[in-house]
Design an enzyme around this catalytic site. Structure first.
Site, short mmCIF file in Angstrom:
data_model
loop_
_atom_site.label_atom_id
_atom_site.label_comp_id
_atom_site.label_asym_id
_atom_site.label_seq_id
_atom_site.Cartn_x
_atom_site.Cartn_y
_atom_site.Cartn_z
N CYS A 384 0.83 -1.21 0.00
CA CYS A 384 0.00 0.00 0.00
C CYS A 384 0.87 1.26 0.00
CB CYS A 384 -1.01 -0.05 1.15
SG CYS A 384 -2.49 0.87 0.73
N HIS A 510 -3.53 -5.31 0.32
CA HIS A 510 -2.96 -5.79 1.59
C HIS A 510 -2.99 -7.32 1.63
CE1 HIS A 510 -2.86 -1.95 3.91
NE2 HIS A 510 -3.69 -1.60 2.94
N GLU A 512 -1.51 -9.25 3.59
CA GLU A 512 -1.41 -9.76 4.96
C GLU A 512 -2.77 -10.15 5.55
OE1 GLU A 512 -0.98 -6.67 4.01
OE2 GLU A 512 -1.57 -5.18 5.51
N1 GLN Z 1 -2.12 6.60 2.44
C1 GLN Z 1 -2.17 5.80 1.26
C2 GLN Z 1 -3.49 5.91 0.52
O1 GLN Z 1 -4.47 6.34 1.08
C3 GLN Z 1 -1.86 4.35 1.59
C4 GLN Z 1 -2.86 3.72 2.49
C5 GLN Z 1 -2.35 2.46 3.15
O2 GLN Z 1 -1.14 2.21 3.23
N2 GLN Z 1 -3.25 1.67 3.69
O3 GLN Z 1 -3.56 5.57 -0.62
#
Ligand code: GLN
Length: 537
Positions: A384, A510, A512
């Site tokens: 992310c 994600h 995970e």
């Molecule tokens: N802040 C980033 C976004 O909103 C990544 C979000 C995250 O790592 N969950 O795209």
């Protein structure tokens, strides 16, 4: 009429005793005896969900397949019982009140004074029953957050007290988890806090059926008898939960203590099948007997509270066991990495993971970690915001776009290589408005991702507002960073890789959240394998 039975898990004496792990372990045992089961968490705070909470407050925000932002205990539930949870599995006081208040505005209670009893308790009961009937489950285990005696948990305790009578006595069981402290000066285990905590439950009209004692030392027969006497439970329903090396041993330990049989007996359910725990036992055995070791650095800004990265840490446990290896995870504060120190700090790691996150703090340190992994051929996985950092670093240091950035950090950047998604431009509220939950992704055949998954069509969970800016895609690909995973519907870039690097993968989703004991996540498994290859070189 559904035959769903309900187990309520409460906690006393202290918080953080592991109600979530006990609930997940009991669920695992019932499942291993052939029962269909799920676990629900009731959280006594006023936030509608934990999505707007700072990770320092409450640890990681866990995201379900259907895009619910939930308590991290749901991660344990999924990792233990290998099922998908959903919005229904996590209820907060905020959500209960939100429903009741909007019903009131709608006129549903017209003429009535809306009160905690019966309106709030009815809504709590409705949500507990709904999850069982909707999914036609044999057993629902409902964990009540907080500690008995807390003002905030009272409506939940009252609701389950009422529910016990509505359901009929053989259709529910109450499990109460407490702490038995050890006084080193007198070398004694003390049951008084447990007695008091059960007394509080009794004052609220609840007699527990099982008392689980969290302890650092063996609880002998005398202590069991004493707890049985003071708490009105059968001596064999006093269960010890002694500290173990890994949470994954808890189901095996609870089976030895017969927690599953005691609960099944109380629920009037047959205990006929032998628990099928073969795969689980094998996992615990390889976990406890690693043949290899690797050092992997997790670079993030919330490292002071490891719970902020709970699912990532557990995914490494699963992936380590799958590789017969122990992953020694080093949590590295991204703010602490500077131009002068980063190379020394990161040297000797066999793998680097740059973590998800929000906002500018620690960003430069994360970019240095990406740079180190890229330039030194260290296996690299980023998630992310971590993936977005990999893109920014590549733009700045390989493509020469020195002012490249994410619009999240500098919205006037001349090179917004990470930009706000079009669907987010009109969004004003912060709660529940990110791109959340599972979306499909198509992988290119010649990629580490494809090699890991062994399939071109995958589905992964998301939680973000910003994305790879596809206007730069060609420029990136020419310079050597390629998009190897794309959302087939929106064309959003989900994965970037550097084919010239031994193992460099950045994912917008994600992974995970989907790693479980029985299905360790393929990307983590491949990443650990790549890191392991560094050791033997
Ligand atoms: N802040 C980033 C976004 O909103 C990544 C979000 C995250 O790592 N969950 O795209």
């Amino acid at each position: 009429m559904s035959n769903t039975k309900y187990v309520f898990v409460t906690g006393g004496v202290a918080s953080s005793l592991g109600k979530g792990i006990i609930s997940a372990s009991l669920a695992k045992l019932l499942q291993s005896r052939g029962y269909s089961v799920t676990i629900q968490k009731l959280d006594p705070y006023i936030n509608v969900d934990p999505g707007t909470l700072n990770p320092y407050e409450h640890g990681e925000c866990y995201v379900t397949e259907d895009g619910a932002e939930t308590d991290l205990d749901l991660g344990h539930y999924e990792r233990f019982i290998n099922i998908h949870t959903s919005q229904m599995n996590n209820v907060t006081t905020g959500r209960i009140y939100q429903t009741v208040i909007s019903k009131e505005r709608h006129g549903d209670y017209l003429g009535k004074t809306v009160q905690v009893i019966p309106h709030i308790t009815d809504e709590i009961k409705r949500r507990i029953k709904l999850i069982g009937t909707k999914n036609q489950l044999d057993v629902v285990i409902t964990e009540i957050g907080g500690t008995v005696g807390d003002i905030e948990s009272l409506p939940y305790i009252e609701a389950v007290r009422q529910l016990r009578w509505e359901l009929g006595p053989s259709n529910s069981a109450f499990v109460h988890l407490t702490l038995v402290p050890f006084l080193s000066a007198s070398q004694e285990l003390k049951t008084k806090p447990t007695q008091h905590s059960v007394k509080v439950l009794l004052e609220n009209g609840i007699q527990p059926d099982v008392v689980v004692l969290r302890t650092e030392h063996d609880i002998n027969a005398d202590i069991r008898r004493k707890v049985s006497l003071f708490c009105n439970v059968d001596p064999d329903a006093v269960v010890q939960s002694i500290d173990v090396k890994t949470i994954y041993e808890v189901p095996l330990m609870m089976q030895q203590e017969k927690l599953d049989s005691i609960v099944l007996r109380k629920l009037g359910l047959p205990i006929n099948e032998d628990p099928k725990l073969e795969a689980w036992r094998n996992f615990v055995t390889s976990l406890k007997n690693p043949k290899h070791h690797v050092r992997i650095g997790l670079v993030g800004k919330y490292v002071e509270l490891p719970d902020a990265y709970k699912s990532i840490m557990e995914a490494f446990v699963h992936a380590g066991a799958a590789n017969s290896c122990k992953v020694n995870l080093e949590l590295i504060q991204s703010e602490g990495l500077t131009h002068d120190t980063y190379a020394e700090r990161l040297s000797g790691l066999q793998g680097i993971l740059v973590a998800p996150g929000f906002g500018h703090r620690g960003l430069e340190g994360k970019l240095l970690a990406v740079r180190y992994a890229r330039e030194n051929n260290v296996p690299f996985l980023s998630i992310c915001l971590g993936m977005q950092c990999a893109v920014i670093e590549f733009a700045r240091n390989v493509m020469g776009l020195t002012e490249a950035n994410s619009a999240e950090m500098v919205d006037t950047t001349p090179h917004p290589v990470i930009d706000l998604m079009a669907s987010q431009k009109e969004v004003a509220d912060l709660g529940g408005t990110m791109r959340l939950g599972a979306y499909p992704c198509k992988l290119s055949k010649s990629s580490h991702a494809f090699e890991a998954y062994g399939s071109a069509d995958i589905q992964e969970r998301h939680r973000h507002r910003y994305e790879f800016n596809s206007a730069y895609k060609e420029q990136f690909e020419q310079a050597g960073m390629v998009a190897t995973g794309i959302n087939p519907d929106t064309k959003l870039v989900e994965i970037v890789e550097i084919p010239k690097h031994p193992w460099f993968v950045g994912v917008q989703f994600h992974p995970e959240y989907k790693s479980t004991v029985l299905n360790p996540h393929p990307l983590f498994v491949s990443f650990v394998k790549a890191a392991l290859e560094q050791v033997s070189e």
